[in-house]
Every structure is written in C-alpha cells, then in structure tokens.
Design a protein around this motif. Structure first.
Motif, mmCIF file in Angstrom:
data_model
loop_
_atom_site.group_PDB
_atom_site.id
_atom_site.type_symbol
_atom_site.label_atom_id
_atom_site.label_comp_id
_atom_site.label_asym_id
_atom_site.label_seq_id
_atom_site.Cartn_x
_atom_site.Cartn_y
_atom_site.Cartn_z
ATOM 1 N N GLY A 71 -2.918 5.880 -9.833
ATOM 2 C CA GLY A 71 -4.182 6.717 -9.624
ATOM 3 C C GLY A 71 -4.436 7.042 -8.217
ATOM 4 O O GLY A 71 -3.730 7.485 -7.402
ATOM 5 N N THR A 72 -5.484 6.471 -7.823
ATOM 6 C CA THR A 72 -5.867 6.742 -6.250
ATOM 7 C C THR A 72 -5.116 5.762 -5.227
ATOM 8 O O THR A 72 -5.417 5.942 -4.111
ATOM 9 C CB THR A 72 -7.439 6.671 -5.930
ATOM 10 N N GLY A 73 -4.461 4.897 -6.058
ATOM 11 C CA GLY A 73 -3.664 3.986 -5.017
ATOM 12 C C GLY A 73 -4.504 2.800 -4.481
ATOM 13 O O GLY A 73 -4.023 1.910 -3.833
ATOM 14 N N GLN A 74 -5.658 2.423 -5.213
ATOM 15 C CA GLN A 74 -6.419 1.286 -4.792
ATOM 16 C C GLN A 74 -5.725 0.001 -5.353
ATOM 17 O O GLN A 74 -5.725 -0.772 -4.522
ATOM 18 C CB GLN A 74 -7.806 1.504 -5.614
ATOM 19 N N SER A 75 -5.221 -0.107 -6.379
ATOM 20 C CA SER A 75 -4.276 -1.202 -6.902
ATOM 21 C C SER A 75 -3.160 -1.369 -5.997
ATOM 22 O O SER A 75 -2.832 -2.562 -5.641
ATOM 23 C CB SER A 75 -4.031 -0.983 -8.281
ATOM 24 N N THR A 76 -2.820 -0.181 -5.615
ATOM 25 C CA THR A 76 -1.219 -0.580 -4.658
ATOM 26 C C THR A 76 -1.521 -1.226 -3.444
ATOM 27 O O THR A 76 -1.177 -2.065 -2.880
ATOM 28 C CB THR A 76 -0.657 0.753 -4.522
ATOM 29 N N SER A 77 -2.738 -0.639 -2.784
ATOM 30 C CA SER A 77 -3.185 -1.239 -1.485
ATOM 31 C C SER A 77 -3.517 -2.726 -1.843
ATOM 32 O O SER A 77 -3.351 -3.532 -0.686
ATOM 33 C CB SER A 77 -4.210 -0.502 -0.806
ATOM 34 N N ILE A 78 -4.140 -3.098 -2.722
ATOM 35 C CA ILE A 78 -4.586 -4.320 -2.995
ATOM 36 C C ILE A 78 -3.211 -5.273 -3.115
ATOM 37 O O ILE A 78 -3.250 -6.476 -2.680
ATOM 38 C CB ILE A 78 -5.329 -4.257 -4.265
ATOM 39 N N LEU A 79 -2.411 -4.627 -3.921
ATOM 40 C CA LEU A 79 -1.092 -5.570 -4.126
ATOM 41 C C LEU A 79 -0.307 -5.781 -2.643
ATOM 42 O O LEU A 79 -0.005 -6.817 -2.381
ATOM 43 C CB LEU A 79 -0.217 -4.909 -4.986
ATOM 44 N N ALA A 80 -0.324 -4.736 -1.891
ATOM 45 C CA ALA A 80 -0.033 -4.830 -0.507
ATOM 46 C C ALA A 80 -0.459 -5.997 0.109
ATOM 47 O O ALA A 80 0.160 -6.691 1.144
ATOM 48 C CB ALA A 80 0.004 -3.708 0.172
ATOM 49 N N ARG A 81 -1.840 -6.031 0.048
ATOM 50 C CA ARG A 81 -2.813 -7.122 0.987
ATOM 51 C C ARG A 81 -2.317 -8.616 0.362
ATOM 52 O O ARG A 81 -2.103 -9.430 1.029
ATOM 53 C CB ARG A 81 -4.159 -7.168 0.594
ATOM 54 N N GLN A 82 -2.142 -8.787 -1.100
ATOM 55 C CA GLN A 82 -1.691 -9.544 -1.900
ATOM 56 C C GLN A 82 -0.308 -10.419 -1.459
ATOM 57 O O GLN A 82 0.021 -11.511 -1.550
ATOM 58 C CB GLN A 82 -2.028 -9.828 -3.337
ATOM 59 N N HIS A 83 0.444 -9.202 -1.247
ATOM 60 C CA HIS A 83 2.073 -9.669 -1.157
ATOM 61 C C HIS A 83 2.469 -8.980 0.254
ATOM 62 O O HIS A 83 3.038 -8.139 0.293
ATOM 63 C CB HIS A 83 2.703 -8.910 -2.131
ATOM 64 N N PRO A 84 1.852 -9.749 1.439
ATOM 65 C CA PRO A 84 2.417 -8.972 2.722
ATOM 66 C C PRO A 84 3.714 -8.884 3.220
ATOM 67 O O PRO A 84 4.157 -8.261 3.863
ATOM 68 C CB PRO A 84 1.454 -9.787 3.611
ATOM 69 N N ASP A 85 4.726 -9.612 2.555
ATOM 70 C CA ASP A 85 5.917 -9.831 2.939
ATOM 71 C C ASP A 85 6.952 -9.076 1.729
ATOM 72 O O ASP A 85 8.032 -8.902 2.076
ATOM 73 C CB ASP A 85 6.618 -11.204 2.857
ATOM 74 N N ALA A 86 6.089 -8.226 0.732
ATOM 75 C CA ALA A 86 6.814 -7.463 -0.158
ATOM 76 C C ALA A 86 6.816 -6.056 0.309
ATOM 77 O O ALA A 86 5.881 -5.432 1.146
ATOM 78 C CB ALA A 86 6.090 -7.662 -1.537
#
Length: 236
Positions: A71-86
């Motif tokens: 969608g708007t990428g909100q979930s993607t950015s949250i996942l990025a913060r949750q998995h900073p090394d991924a």
C-alpha cells in the motif's frame, strides 16, 4: 484487483461470506498448480522493477524480507525499523498508493510498483531466497466462486512457496488463514495460527480492524529444512 490489495480502502466492517469451511476445491486447485509447469509472460514494467531490486540488493548477504501489497509503504518502513540489519522490499501494484508514502530515515527498504505474481516468478527464476515474506491483510475475495483469486489457490502459489523460507499472513478473516495453512501443508510447511492484538499496528488496515473490535489473525508458516522445493521453469 490484486489479491494483495485489501477489499476496499476505507472498510473496517467484518467480512461476510456464505463459505463457512475450507473451500471444497482447494486441495484440487493447489495440487493442480503445484504439479503444473509454470510459464508466465512478464510485463515490461515488472521486469524493470525486478531489475531495480536486484541492483539495489547488490551483493548483500543480510536477511531479505518482502512486504507484498504494502500500500502506502507504512508496513514496509515499520519492518525496516524492526529489522535494521535486513533488506526489506515493499511491493504494490498501485502507483497512487505508493505516492502517498511518507519517507522515513531508514535506508534499508525499497518500495516498488510491481505485480507480485511477476516478481515472485522472476525471483524463482533467479533462485532468490526470501527469508521472510509478509502478506498483510490481502483481499480475501470472500465469495466461494472467487477462490482462485486468493493467493493460496492461485497459479502464483508455487512461486511464493519456492522462494520463501517463512511466510506470515495476517487477516481479519480466520478462514482465509485456515485455507492458506491447508495449502501450505500440501507443500510440507509447518504452520501456526493465532489471534493477536497490539497497540502498535503495522498498517492502517490493522489499526482500523482492531479499533473496530475485530479479531485479527496471524498465520506463520515455515519450510522444514528437508522439504523439497519445486524447481523453477525457465521459458526458452
């Protein structure tokens, strides 16, 4: 409409369906697609998006996560913060939705306009390994005659299964998760289905459903180490 797209942009009502149990044709459909050589004509813009992803990933050796129907990428950015090394890639078919993304300081995610079916096909052809794949509130297509539009009963399921080590599905329709688990079992996957709540929803839809008092479901599926993965079919 893509199965990764929620049913309607503002809906928080409960899903209504005449279907009360796993679809009677589900096993037949899953086995048909699992045992059929899969050839697909890939759209040019999806091929270009995949190439952008390949270049962006480069020679990275970190965990790879796909957020499908972001969608708007909100979930993607949250996942990025949750998995900073991924490395996290968010996919959505709609340029309109992606254009609404509010950029964050995280630099470990990429948003792409692409059809997930083409992207998975290309990823399988290139022998990609996706460590974690998220399907967050996909369009449930609740009418029984729409079953083949659900990811797990579609021709795209073999590619999804081939590239992903772990899959997480979230939905406010328990039956969708039960069907997905049934399909995964035919691929030798181990699945766990639980209800959940959170004060930090991963997407606007999750927030709407929880605020409306609906039960949200999380299905986690993982590939067993010795499970055979169907080989990719590469067009001549």
């Amino acid at each position: 409409m893509d199965p990764s797209s929620p049913a309607s942009p503002g809906a928080s009502r409960r899903i209504s369906s005449p279907q009360a149990n796993v679809h009677r044709r589900l096993t037949e459909l899953v086995e048909r697609y699992r045992q059929t050589d899969h050839r697909r004509r890939v759209a040019a813009h999806n091929e270009a998006a995949f190439e952008d992803a390949r270049i962006w990933l480069g020679q990275h050796r970190s965990e790879l996560i796909l957020d499908v129907g972001c969608g708007t990428g909100q979930s993607t950015s949250i996942l990025a913060r949750q998995h900073p090394d991924a490395r996290i890639i968010g996919l959505d078919k709609s340029a309109v939705r992606l254009d609404k993304h509010q950029a964050t300081s995280a630099d470990n995610y990429l948003l792409l306009r692409a059809d997930a079916r083409d992207f998975w096909y290309l990823a399988r052809r290139e022998d990609w390994r996706v460590d974690q794949l998220y399907l967050l509130y996909p369009n449930p297509y609740p009418k029984p005659r729409q079953v083949q539009r659900r990811w797990h009963a579609s021709p795209a399921m073999p590619d999804l299964m081939a590239i992903s080590a772990r899959v997480e599905v979230r939905s406010n329709w328990r039956l969708y998760c039960q069907e997905f688990a049934h399909a995964c079992a035919l691929y030798g996957r181990r699945c766990e289905l639980t209800s959940f709540t959170t004060d930090q929803p991963i997407s606007a839809f999750e927030k709407k459903y929880l605020q409306a008092g609906q039960t949200c479901w999380r299905l986690q599926c993982r590939r067993e180490p010795d499970t055979e993965v169907p080989q990719a079919t590469i067009p001549a």
